[in-house]
Design a protein around this motif. Structure first.
Motif, PDB file in Angstrom:
ATOM      1  N   LEU A 268      64.721   9.431  21.223  1.00  0.00           N
ATOM      2  CA  LEU A 268      64.727   8.057  21.728  1.00  0.00           C
ATOM      3  C   LEU A 268      66.096   7.674  22.308  1.00  0.00           C
ATOM      4  O   LEU A 268      66.463   6.501  22.343  1.00  0.00           O
ATOM      5  N   GLU A 269      66.829   8.654  22.749  1.00  0.00           N
ATOM      6  CA  GLU A 269      68.139   8.408  23.351  1.00  0.00           C
ATOM      7  C   GLU A 269      68.009   7.440  24.525  1.00  0.00           C
ATOM      8  O   GLU A 269      67.188   7.626  25.425  1.00  0.00           O
ATOM      9  N   GLY A 270      68.807   6.386  24.520  1.00  0.00           N
ATOM     10  CA  GLY A 270      68.833   5.435  25.614  1.00  0.00           C
ATOM     11  C   GLY A 270      67.766   4.367  25.549  1.00  0.00           C
ATOM     12  O   GLY A 270      67.770   3.446  26.380  1.00  0.00           O
ATOM     13  N   TRP A 271      66.870   4.441  24.593  1.00  0.00           N
ATOM     14  CA  TRP A 271      65.843   3.399  24.469  1.00  0.00           C
ATOM     15  C   TRP A 271      66.486   2.110  23.998  1.00  0.00           C
ATOM     16  O   TRP A 271      67.395   2.108  23.166  1.00  0.00           O
ATOM     17  N   ALA A 272      66.016   0.998  24.528  1.00  0.00           N
ATOM     18  CA  ALA A 272      66.601  -0.297  24.192  1.00  0.00           C
ATOM     19  C   ALA A 272      66.257  -0.687  22.759  1.00  0.00           C
ATOM     20  O   ALA A 272      65.118  -0.529  22.309  1.00  0.00           O
ATOM     21  N   SER A 273      67.268  -1.185  22.054  1.00  0.00           N
ATOM     22  CA  SER A 273      67.040  -1.691  20.707  1.00  0.00           C
ATOM     23  C   SER A 273      66.232  -2.987  20.771  1.00  0.00           C
ATOM     24  O   SER A 273      66.250  -3.699  21.778  1.00  0.00           O
ATOM     25  N   LEU A 274      65.537  -3.284  19.696  1.00  0.00           N
ATOM     26  CA  LEU A 274      64.823  -4.542  19.564  1.00  0.00           C
ATOM     27  C   LEU A 274      65.643  -5.498  18.707  1.00  0.00           C
ATOM     28  O   LEU A 274      66.479  -5.067  17.915  1.00  0.00           O
ATOM     29  N   ASP A 275      65.423  -6.796  18.869  1.00  0.00           N
ATOM     30  CA  ASP A 275      66.178  -7.768  18.090  1.00  0.00           C
ATOM     31  C   ASP A 275      65.227  -8.766  17.436  1.00  0.00           C
ATOM     32  O   ASP A 275      64.002  -8.630  17.500  1.00  0.00           O
ATOM     33  N   ARG A 276      65.797  -9.778  16.813  1.00  0.00           N
ATOM     34  CA  ARG A 276      64.992 -10.761  16.091  1.00  0.00           C
ATOM     35  C   ARG A 276      64.013 -11.485  17.015  1.00  0.00           C
ATOM     36  O   ARG A 276      62.881 -11.786  16.627  1.00  0.00           O
ATOM     37  N   ALA A 277      64.454 -11.747  18.241  1.00  0.00           N
ATOM     38  CA  ALA A 277      63.574 -12.433  19.186  1.00  0.00           C
ATOM     39  C   ALA A 277      62.332 -11.598  19.491  1.00  0.00           C
ATOM     40  O   ALA A 277      61.231 -12.135  19.682  1.00  0.00           O
ATOM     41  N   ASP A 278      62.501 -10.267  19.529  1.00  0.00           N
ATOM     42  CA  ASP A 278      61.359  -9.391  19.770  1.00  0.00           C
ATOM     43  C   ASP A 278      60.384  -9.396  18.595  1.00  0.00           C
ATOM     44  O   ASP A 278      59.182  -9.166  18.766  1.00  0.00           O
TER      45      ASP A 278
END
Length: 297
Positions: A268-278
């Motif tokens: 998953l290199e380079g995949w965008a992290s998710l945050d609380r809003a997600d």
């Protein structure tokens, strides 16, 4: 027992202030795993080139097995290192180090006791990994020792182990923080290497024992990050068990550099992290179904 980290004063993995004990060894190979060094049941060799001072002690001790390549930098042929324990104190710069220390239950208890003033009234010990329930029979001894001290014990688990390994912990664990990653067997096996029926059957069976359980859903892009897939997980929990507390754990990249340090590639290199809003829509979805929902552990 092989331990790769003991983290003090944690407020994110269980109730109150906790000491986290991370064990090595896991039956799964989740593609997003943030602790890849925890997967092996043996000590793991990590190399951080940013810390290397070029002293050359490792080159002298393991000639040819550890070498410098003009195109690829320091090359470490890990399978050929037959005496990895020699690496534990070899690199004074700590660029090359061994993850995983053999500790007895008494050793772990002594380390945990140092934190008793912090969590005697609100907190305790959380066993993590890796997969703590996959540990040897010494886990029983550790749980008995912690219980004798009146220390609250919580366990982070995938439940991807035999029921016998779970049953031996009944009455000794205060709370099971149990992952429910997916309900689809094909996707589960493709992304974790495991069998979803084993984990889900154990989840239902453990709930029937009347223990306290919290369902934890790691939300991973391309795996279960849709309203339909999260809905299926919530439907399973809500209709098959009495569990009503759900924690959503957003995907992050914090452990990605460890793959390079282990000489591994990261899927998953380079995949965008998710945050609380997600996570907010999923938490709302859970609450609408009658769950107590929380973002984070």
């Amino acid at each position: 027992m092989l331990v790769f980290n003991i983290q003090r004063y944690s407020t994110h993995d269980g109730d109150g202030i906790r000491t986290l004990v991370f064990f090595k060894g896991c039956p799964l190979r989740c593609r997003w795993c943030s602790n890849p060094e925890s997967q092996s049941y043996s000590p793991s060799i990590l190399f951080d080139p940013s810390l290397c001072q070029g002293f050359g002690d490792c080159l002298e001790r393991f000639p040819g097995i550890i070498r410098d390549d003009p195109d690829h930098g320091r090359v470490i042929r890990r399978p050929e290192i037959r005496t990895p324990e020699e690496l534990r104190e070899l690199c004074v710069a700590k660029a090359l180090h061994l993850s995983g220390e053999s500790l007895s239950p008494i050793d772990i208890l002594e380390k945990v006791r140092k934190d008793l003033p912090f969590y005697r009234n609100n907190g305790g010990v959380t066993l993590s990994g890796g997969e703590p329930l996959a540990q040897t029979g010494e886990l029983d001894v550790l749980l008995d020792l912690l219980g004798a001290e009146g220390i609250s014990v919580q366990v982070e688990t995938s439940l991807h182990v035999s029921w016998e390994k779970i049953a031996r912990t009944l009455g000794k664990v205060n709370t099971y923080l149990a992952d429910v990653k997916h309900t689809d067997p094909v996707k589960y096996e493709a992304q974790t290497g495991g069998q979803v029926t084993l984990a889900l059957d154990n989840f239902v069976r453990l709930d029937r024992e009347g223990v306290r359980m919290i369902a934890r859903i790691p939300v991973i892009p391309g795996f279960n990050d849709t309203k339909e897939e999260i809905g299926a997980i919530l439907e399973f929990i809500g209709t098959r068990t009495r569990v009503r507390e759900v924690h959503f754990l957003p995907f992050h990249q914090m452990g990605s550099n460890k793959y390079n340090m282990l000489g591994l590639s990261y899927a998953l290199e380079g995949w965008a992290s998710l945050d609380r809003a997600d996570m907010a829509p999923y938490a709302d979805q859970a609450r609408a179904m009658g769950f107590q929902a929380q973002i984070g552990g």
